[in-house]
Design a protein around this motif. Sequence first.
Motif, PDB file in Angstrom:
ATOM      1  N   GLU A   6       0.835  -1.203   0.000  1.00  0.00           N
ATOM      2  CA  GLU A   6       0.000   0.000   0.000  1.00  0.00           C
ATOM      3  C   GLU A   6       0.870   1.254   0.000  1.00  0.00           C
ATOM      4  O   GLU A   6       1.995   1.243   0.506  1.00  0.00           O
ATOM      5  N   LEU A  20      -5.248   6.256  -2.123  1.00  0.00           N
ATOM      6  CA  LEU A  20      -4.439   5.119  -1.721  1.00  0.00           C
ATOM      7  C   LEU A  20      -4.230   4.184  -2.900  1.00  0.00           C
ATOM      8  O   LEU A  20      -5.107   4.040  -3.751  1.00  0.00           O
ATOM      9  N   CYS A  22      -2.710   0.174  -3.977  1.00  0.00           N
ATOM     10  CA  CYS A  22      -2.316  -1.154  -3.524  1.00  0.00           C
ATOM     11  C   CYS A  22      -1.825  -1.931  -4.736  1.00  0.00           C
ATOM     12  O   CYS A  22      -2.613  -2.266  -5.618  1.00  0.00           O
ATOM     13  N   TRP A  36     -10.347  -2.794   0.515  1.00  0.00           N
ATOM     14  CA  TRP A  36      -9.721  -1.944   1.533  1.00  0.00           C
ATOM     15  C   TRP A  36     -10.512  -2.102   2.830  1.00  0.00           C
ATOM     16  O   TRP A  36     -11.736  -1.979   2.844  1.00  0.00           O
ATOM     17  N   CYS A  95      -4.973  -3.088   2.594  1.00  0.00           N
ATOM     18  CA  CYS A  95      -5.390  -3.719   1.359  1.00  0.00           C
ATOM     19  C   CYS A  95      -5.459  -5.228   1.586  1.00  0.00           C
ATOM     20  O   CYS A  95      -4.601  -5.788   2.281  1.00  0.00           O
TER      21      CYS A  95
END
Length: 125
Positions: A6, A20, A22, A36, A95
């Motif tokens: 992440e 964010l 991942c 998430w 994640c």
Amino acid sequence: QVQLVESGGGSVQSGGSLRLSCAASGYTYPNICMAWFRQGPGDEREGVAAIDGDGTTGYADSVKGRFTITQDNAKNTVYLQMNSLKAEDTAMYYCAAEIMSCYGDFWDDGEYQYWGQGTQVTVAS
């Protein structure tokens, strides 16, 4: 073995945005369901958003209309765009990946076989 990394956490003022990321690696399965989750201080871990291999998405009621999950299959990366952030969004965000499919059940964290290390999101009120 699937690895999830992440990135994108940080500190932001209430009303701000963060994205964010991942990145998944190390798998050869044709499909994968990614999600998430988040866990605030003293709170239970909760599902936030998820996306299955066919593009089906799910969102927690608390983030609907504010968060958007997307995937870039070419990069094996899932993104969580978080807008209109609130202080109550402050948490460690993780994640998670479930091989093949979530089969419509996004929120059972016991079904996810792989987890990232987490990235901290802090929203100042």
